[in-house]
Design an enzyme around this catalytic site. Structure first.
Site, PDB file in Angstrom:
ATOM      1  N   ARG A  96       0.713  -1.338  -0.036  1.00  0.00           N
ATOM      2  CA  ARG A  96       0.082   0.099  -0.013  1.00  0.00           C
ATOM      3  C   ARG A  96       0.972   1.187  -0.007  1.00  0.00           C
ATOM      4  O   ARG A  96       1.928   1.412   0.714  1.00  0.00           O
ATOM      5  CB  ARG A  96      -0.890   0.244   1.414  1.00  0.00           C
ATOM      6  CG  ARG A  96      -2.008  -1.121   1.195  1.00  0.00           C
ATOM      7  CD  ARG A  96      -3.092  -0.614   2.256  1.00  0.00           C
ATOM      8  NE  ARG A  96      -2.387  -0.966   3.563  1.00  0.00           N
ATOM      9  CZ  ARG A  96      -1.884   0.030   4.224  1.00  0.00           C
ATOM     10  NH1 ARG A  96      -1.966   1.240   3.993  1.00  0.00           N
ATOM     11  NH2 ARG A  96      -1.336  -0.446   5.411  1.00  0.00           N
ATOM     12  N   TYR A 235      -1.725  -3.623  -6.691  1.00  0.00           N
ATOM     13  CA  TYR A 235      -1.305  -4.397  -5.479  1.00  0.00           C
ATOM     14  C   TYR A 235      -2.039  -4.290  -4.341  1.00  0.00           C
ATOM     15  O   TYR A 235      -2.533  -2.975  -3.801  1.00  0.00           O
ATOM     16  CB  TYR A 235       0.202  -3.862  -4.924  1.00  0.00           C
ATOM     17  CG  TYR A 235       0.707  -5.376  -4.102  1.00  0.00           C
ATOM     18  CD1 TYR A 235       1.403  -6.231  -4.861  1.00  0.00           C
ATOM     19  CD2 TYR A 235       0.412  -5.292  -2.801  1.00  0.00           C
ATOM     20  CE1 TYR A 235       1.960  -7.430  -4.064  1.00  0.00           C
ATOM     21  CE2 TYR A 235       0.972  -6.387  -2.085  1.00  0.00           C
ATOM     22  CZ  TYR A 235       1.648  -7.521  -2.729  1.00  0.00           C
ATOM     23  OH  TYR A 235       2.151  -8.642  -2.152  1.00  0.00           O
ATOM     24  N   LYS A 244      -9.785  -1.731   1.693  1.00  0.00           N
ATOM     25  CA  LYS A 244      -9.342  -0.637   2.485  1.00  0.00           C
ATOM     26  C   LYS A 244     -10.026   0.673   2.015  1.00  0.00           C
ATOM     27  O   LYS A 244     -10.612   1.436   2.884  1.00  0.00           O
ATOM     28  CB  LYS A 244      -7.606  -0.120   2.722  1.00  0.00           C
ATOM     29  CG  LYS A 244      -7.055  -1.691   3.006  1.00  0.00           C
ATOM     30  CD  LYS A 244      -7.482  -2.056   4.369  1.00  0.00           C
ATOM     31  CE  LYS A 244      -6.828  -3.309   4.583  1.00  0.00           C
ATOM     32  NZ  LYS A 244      -6.205  -3.740   5.915  1.00  0.00           N
ATOM     33  N   HIS A 264     -10.638  -1.786  11.442  1.00  0.00           N
ATOM     34  CA  HIS A 264      -9.543  -2.895  11.069  1.00  0.00           C
ATOM     35  C   HIS A 264      -9.295  -3.691  12.013  1.00  0.00           C
ATOM     36  O   HIS A 264      -8.320  -3.720  13.000  1.00  0.00           O
ATOM     37  CB  HIS A 264      -7.944  -1.777  10.794  1.00  0.00           C
ATOM     38  CG  HIS A 264      -7.012  -2.705  10.155  1.00  0.00           C
ATOM     39  ND1 HIS A 264      -5.870  -2.175  10.291  1.00  0.00           N
ATOM     40  CD2 HIS A 264      -7.055  -3.439   9.379  1.00  0.00           C
ATOM     41  CE1 HIS A 264      -5.010  -2.912   9.461  1.00  0.00           C
ATOM     42  NE2 HIS A 264      -5.690  -3.712   8.785  1.00  0.00           N
ATOM     43  N   SER A 286      -1.488  -3.042  10.436  1.00  0.00           N
ATOM     44  CA  SER A 286      -1.086  -4.072   9.415  1.00  0.00           C
ATOM     45  C   SER A 286       0.048  -4.891   9.436  1.00  0.00           C
ATOM     46  O   SER A 286       1.082  -4.409  10.226  1.00  0.00           O
ATOM     47  CB  SER A 286      -0.743  -3.366   8.004  1.00  0.00           C
ATOM     48  OG  SER A 286      -1.824  -2.435   7.644  1.00  0.00           O
ATOM     49  N   CYS A 288       0.709  -7.052  12.001  1.00  0.00           N
ATOM     50  CA  CYS A 288       0.929  -6.984  13.473  1.00  0.00           C
ATOM     51  C   CYS A 288       0.274  -8.263  14.016  1.00  0.00           C
ATOM     52  O   CYS A 288      -0.083  -8.327  15.279  1.00  0.00           O
ATOM     53  CB  CYS A 288       0.436  -5.688  14.206  1.00  0.00           C
ATOM     54  SG  CYS A 288       1.728  -4.537  13.619  1.00  0.00           S
ATOM     55  N   ASP A 311      -9.764  -9.201   8.971  1.00  0.00           N
ATOM     56  CA  ASP A 311      -8.916  -8.033   8.756  1.00  0.00           C
ATOM     57  C   ASP A 311      -9.837  -6.745   8.968  1.00  0.00           C
ATOM     58  O   ASP A 311      -9.460  -5.795   9.507  1.00  0.00           O
ATOM     59  CB  ASP A 311      -8.373  -7.816   7.267  1.00  0.00           C
ATOM     60  CG  ASP A 311      -7.510  -6.819   7.006  1.00  0.00           C
ATOM     61  OD1 ASP A 311      -6.587  -6.407   7.758  1.00  0.00           O
ATOM     62  OD2 ASP A 311      -7.706  -6.054   6.024  1.00  0.00           O
ATOM     63  N   ARG A 403       1.766 -11.957  -0.008  1.00  0.00           N
ATOM     64  CA  ARG A 403       0.500 -12.358   0.261  1.00  0.00           C
ATOM     65  C   ARG A 403      -0.101 -13.368  -0.414  1.00  0.00           C
ATOM     66  O   ARG A 403       0.224 -14.068  -1.381  1.00  0.00           O
ATOM     67  CB  ARG A 403      -0.409 -10.873   0.011  1.00  0.00           C
ATOM     68  CG  ARG A 403       0.251  -9.788   0.848  1.00  0.00           C
ATOM     69  CD  ARG A 403      -0.849  -9.429   1.724  1.00  0.00           C
ATOM     70  NE  ARG A 403      -0.320  -8.129   2.660  1.00  0.00           N
ATOM     71  CZ  ARG A 403      -0.723  -7.770   3.723  1.00  0.00           C
ATOM     72  NH1 ARG A 403      -1.758  -8.386   4.205  1.00  0.00           N
ATOM     73  NH2 ARG A 403      -0.084  -6.794   4.392  1.00  0.00           N
TER      74      ARG A 403
HETATM   75  P1  GTP Z   1      -2.573  -7.129   7.420  1.00  0.00           P
HETATM   76  O1  GTP Z   1      -3.052  -8.263   6.697  1.00  0.00           O
HETATM   77  O2  GTP Z   1      -1.451  -6.587   6.945  1.00  0.00           O
HETATM   78  O3  GTP Z   1      -3.428  -6.488   8.266  1.00  0.00           O
HETATM   79  O4  GTP Z   1      -1.614  -8.144   8.505  1.00  0.00           O
HETATM   80  P2  GTP Z   1      -2.050  -8.954   9.996  1.00  0.00           P
HETATM   81  O5  GTP Z   1      -2.372  -7.991  11.132  1.00  0.00           O
HETATM   82  O6  GTP Z   1      -3.252  -9.844   9.547  1.00  0.00           O
HETATM   83  O7  GTP Z   1      -0.821  -9.648  10.310  1.00  0.00           O
HETATM   84  P3  GTP Z   1      -0.519 -11.228  10.459  1.00  0.00           P
HETATM   85  O8  GTP Z   1      -1.297 -12.025  11.349  1.00  0.00           O
HETATM   86  O9  GTP Z   1      -0.518 -11.531   8.949  1.00  0.00           O
HETATM   87  O10 GTP Z   1       0.935 -11.323  11.063  1.00  0.00           O
HETATM   88  C1  GTP Z   1       1.862 -10.382  10.204  1.00  0.00           C
HETATM   89  C2  GTP Z   1       3.284 -11.071  11.116  1.00  0.00           C
HETATM   90  O11 GTP Z   1       3.475 -10.893  12.194  1.00  0.00           O
HETATM   91  C3  GTP Z   1       3.764 -12.257  10.346  1.00  0.00           C
HETATM   92  O12 GTP Z   1       5.002 -12.481  10.010  1.00  0.00           O
HETATM   93  C4  GTP Z   1       3.331 -13.237  11.686  1.00  0.00           C
HETATM   94  O13 GTP Z   1       4.320 -14.274  11.663  1.00  0.00           O
HETATM   95  C5  GTP Z   1       3.992 -12.182  12.862  1.00  0.00           C
HETATM   96  N1  GTP Z   1       2.915 -12.696  13.917  1.00  0.00           N
HETATM   97  C6  GTP Z   1       1.785 -12.717  14.171  1.00  0.00           C
HETATM   98  N2  GTP Z   1       1.547 -13.003  15.380  1.00  0.00           N
HETATM   99  C7  GTP Z   1       2.439 -13.372  16.182  1.00  0.00           C
HETATM  100  C8  GTP Z   1       2.779 -13.475  17.478  1.00  0.00           C
HETATM  101  O14 GTP Z   1       1.973 -13.619  18.379  1.00  0.00           O
HETATM  102  N3  GTP Z   1       4.189 -13.068  17.835  1.00  0.00           N
HETATM  103  C9  GTP Z   1       5.399 -12.904  16.814  1.00  0.00           C
HETATM  104  N4  GTP Z   1       6.271 -12.753  17.410  1.00  0.00           N
HETATM  105  N5  GTP Z   1       5.081 -12.809  15.654  1.00  0.00           N
HETATM  106  C10 GTP Z   1       3.531 -12.604  15.262  1.00  0.00           C
HETATM  107  C1  SPV Z   2      -3.234  -4.064   5.337  1.00  0.00           C
HETATM  108  O1  SPV Z   2      -2.185  -3.476   4.992  1.00  0.00           O
HETATM  109  O2  SPV Z   2      -3.643  -3.802   6.450  1.00  0.00           O
HETATM  110  C2  SPV Z   2      -3.942  -5.041   4.398  1.00  0.00           C
HETATM  111  C3  SPV Z   2      -3.222  -5.436   3.315  1.00  0.00           C
HETATM  112  O3  SPV Z   2      -4.587  -5.833   4.899  1.00  0.00           O
HETATM  113  S1  SPV Z   2      -3.855  -4.543   1.961  1.00  0.00           S
HETATM  114  O4  SPV Z   2      -5.140  -5.061   1.572  1.00  0.00           O
HETATM  115  O5  SPV Z   2      -2.779  -4.180   1.035  1.00  0.00           O
HETATM  116  O6  SPV Z   2      -4.226  -3.297   2.602  1.00  0.00           O
HETATM  117 MN    MN Z   3      -5.012  -5.154   7.200  1.00  0.00          MN
END
Ligand code: GTP
Ligand code: SPV
Ligand code: MN
Length: 625
Positions: A96, A235, A244, A264, A286, A288, A311, A403
């Site tokens: 993004r 993307y 979003k 979110h 994002s 996290c 999400d 992704r």
């Molecule tokens: P968006 O799709 O961008 O909104 O991201 P998201 O909030 O869904 O994050 P996602 O669950 O995909 O995790 C992002 C990164 O954080 C990955 O590399 C995970 O492995 C890492 N991660 C997720 N949960 C944990 C956790 O409990 N501990 C640690 N150390 N890393 C974590």
């Molecule tokens: C984020 O960045 O929080 C996502 C990926 O979930 S995107 O759809 O590219 O915004």
């Molecule tokens: Mn997201």
């Protein structure tokens, strides 16, 4: 090139026509308002053809075939990854783009200091030029979609035009796309128009590139007219405008005006051994941990966690007075790196087939790989750029924001009621961020208003999900910094107001703050995270039903000694102490930082949050003596 494993086909009429030919349009009826809008766009964007997307399986298959022919995607080995594809984006189009995301309001104060503001008429004139002829030589796809289960009081509709078939198949997974949505629009549902072009017109005879895009990019929201215009990128959130741009930026404005919340947030259903289920909503910035938490395999015997959304959540007060929520999406666009058999086996299972991967690495036998999928990398890979890669080469094989795009229905942990039109009743709300220091593993808010203060003061280290310096700490209130479609201070006020309405009805959900990412002196994570995060949920649910104890601290309530179940964890006493340490001095610095952040909103800032800040400062000072 023919795709292998062609799925059962639904029969459908051919809906692609040369511009000017109306024959194929005549056999299906399109709402006049949509047709008129499309006609205007055809004149201005000058596509070579128009394709009205019906959302059928056959259409998806044909689009995938076209994408393979164009070189945008390649089919993975069907024996290893049935009916799955790998896309490699342009190297400049990987995340993004917040710096090119604009909110256009008459008064800049209505966009607020956290958004890039542009004057609507000036932006319209600029976009007019940018989009003129931008689809030349390409097909314009007209993509009707629904957010939320069609039939839900919360369902909302949109139509996106795009010149990217990759975007069409992505919307097909991420939303309820096609004829059913169009039929709802024909019956009178209002809809948000979204215009998307990759900004790469083709001259006659010119050969296309695998991932057309433009170095100049725009992601533009007009909240007053509920319109979206996006240019130059294919993307993720830049291009799948239902996500979003609509379900957060435009929807947050609808939610403000109509009295609900567009957030979110992930949504999960948690069932402890007692058998009573709880629904939780959690907002993390994002990359996290939302998708991981949404699909968590709990490291607690007898516990079950089911997925509702990963999400985005839309929350409202139901006619029963309870806080309810739906996941408006229909698929997951999840971060690949870090998703592995040990961290998120459910996601790994969900990706068995029917998945589009973008910017991951390819194995020599035609499967996918990314950092964290397995402990050791294969001896040889083709990296996300398409180049030969071996372990130790000094680069990552997958892009950090690589992704997967997969249907929600394919997730083994999907809850039975994930698409219930009435939504699920929310028992607790969680806010979190990525904080190496200062913020404890879990804190409970004193009440709703304190919870709003927690949400408003979330800070997080930046990730690869957007451009910018990874690791840099920034305030990301409610994990909505890049997604609030209006002044963030007004958004805080809306949350406070929502709490007042909830207090008048049945029950106000509890609010918690979490941080899975606190680090020790050696720079490694103190908390094991992932499946062990269930232990934190166990404590939260214990707070809801009164079976777990807490101690009061200046920043909120923390688990009392022994109240958090750490049985069986390899966690030494020092690590546990550090995970919960509240350093008043460090927090007073945090208070100063929050004060400057709040000051950027001037007198739009709700006084209740300034009061919360004063109370926090007083409590911290009392601690120091
Ligand atoms: P968006 O799709 O961008 O909104 O991201 P998201 O909030 O869904 O994050 P996602 O669950 O995909 O995790 C992002 C990164 O954080 C990955 O590399 C995970 O492995 C890492 N991660 C997720 N949960 C944990 C956790 O409990 N501990 C640690 N150390 N890393 C974590
Ligand atoms: C984020 O960045 O929080 C996502 C990926 O979930 S995107 O759809 O590219 O915004
Ligand atoms: Mn997201």
């Amino acid at each position: 090139m023919t795709l292998i494993d062609r799925p059962a086909l639904a029969t459908t009429t051919d809906s692609e026509t040369e511009v000017g030919a109306t024959a194929a349009r005549a056999d299906r009826s399109y709402p006049a308002e949509v047709s008129t809008w499309v006609d205007g766009l055809v004149e201005h964007l000058q596509p070579a053809a128009v394709h009205w997307v019906d959302g059928s399986t056959r259409e998806r298959h044909d689009l995938l075939q076209l994408l393979v022919t164009n070189g945008t995607i390649e089919q993975l080995n069907p024996d290893l990854r049935p009916y799955s594809f790998l896309a490699r984006s342009a190297e400049s189009d990987v995340a993004r783009l917040e710096s090119r995301t604009f909110i256009c309001t008459d008064d800049p104060a209505d966009a607020g200091p956290t958004n890039n503001w542009r004057e609507p008429a000036a932006m319209r004139a600029e976009l007019d030029e940018v989009f003129r002829g931008s689809m030349r030589g390409r097909t314009m796809y007209v993509v009707p979609f629904a957010m939320g289960p069609i039939g839900s009081p919360m369902a909302r509709f949109g139509v996106q035009v795009t010149d990217s078939p990759y975007v069409v198949v992505s919307i097909g997974t991420m939303t309820r796309m096609g004829d059913a949505a169009l039929a709802a629009i024909a019956r009178g549902a209002s809809w948000v128009p979204a215009v998307h072009s990759v900004g790469a017109p083709l001259a006659p005879g010119e050969t296309d590139v695998p991932w057309p895009c433009n170095d100049t990019k725009y992601i533009v929201q007009f909240p007053a007219t509920r319109e979206i215009w996006s240019y130059g990128s294919a993307y993720g959130g830049n291009a799948i405008l239902a996500k979003k741009a609509y379900a957060l930026r435009i929807a947050s404005v609808m939610a403000r005006d109509e009295g609900w919340l567009a957030e979110h947030m992930l949504l999960i259903k948690v069932t402890p051994p007692s058998g009573r289920s709880y629904h939780l909503a959690a907002a993390f910035p994002s990359a996290c941990g939302k998708t991981n938490m949404a699909m968590m395999t709990p490291n607690l015997p007898g516990w079950k966690i089911e997925t509702i959304g990963d999400d985005i959540a839309w929350l409202w007060i139901g006619s029963d007075g309870r806080l309810r929520a739906i996941n408006p999406e229909a698929g997951f666009f999840g971060v690949a790196p870090g998703t592995g058999v040990r961290t998120n086996p459910t996601a790994v299972d969900a990706l068995w087939g029917n998945t589009i991967f973008t910017n991951v690495a390819r194995t020599d036998d035609g499967d996918v790989w990314w950092e964290g999928l397995s402990d050791d990398a294969p001896a040889h890979l083709t990296d996300w750029r398409g180049e030969s890669w071996t372990p130790g080469s000094g680069t990552t094989a997958a892009h950090p924001n690589a992704r997967f795009t997969v249907s929600a229905r394919q997730c083994p942990s999907i809850a039975d009621d994930w698409d219930d039109p009435a939504g699920v009743v929310i028992d607790a709300i969680i806010f979190g961020g990525r904080r190496a220091s200062n913020v404890p593993l879990v804190v409970e808010a004193r009440d709703w208003d304190h919870g709003v203060f927690m949400g408003a003061t979330i800070a997080s280290e930046q990730t690869a999900a957007a451009e910018g310096t990874v690791g840099e700490l920034r305030r990301d209130p409610f994990a909505m910094l890049p997604f609030a479609g209006y002044n963030m201070a007004d958004y805080f006020g809306h949350w406070l107001d929502f709490g007042r309405r909830l207090r008048r009805s049945a029950r106000v959900p509890r609010v918690f703050q979490v941080n899975w990412f606190r680090k020790g002196a050696d720079g490694s994570f103190l908390w094991p995270g992932f499946g062990d995060n269930a232990r934190v949920l166990e404590w939260m649910i214990g707070r809801l039903d009164g079976t777990r104890t807490a101690v009061d601290t200046p920043i909120g309530s923390l688990p009392a000694a022994g109240a958090l179940n750490v049985e069986g964890l390899d966690l030494d006493a020092d690590a546990l102490t550090e995970l919960f340490r509240v350093d008043p001095e460090a927090f007073l610095h945090e208070v100063d930082d929050i004060e400057s952040f709040f000051a950027t909103f001037g007198d739009r800032m709700p006084s209740e949050l300034s009061r919360q800040l004063d109370l926090l400062r007083t409590r911290l000072q009392a601690e120091l003596g």
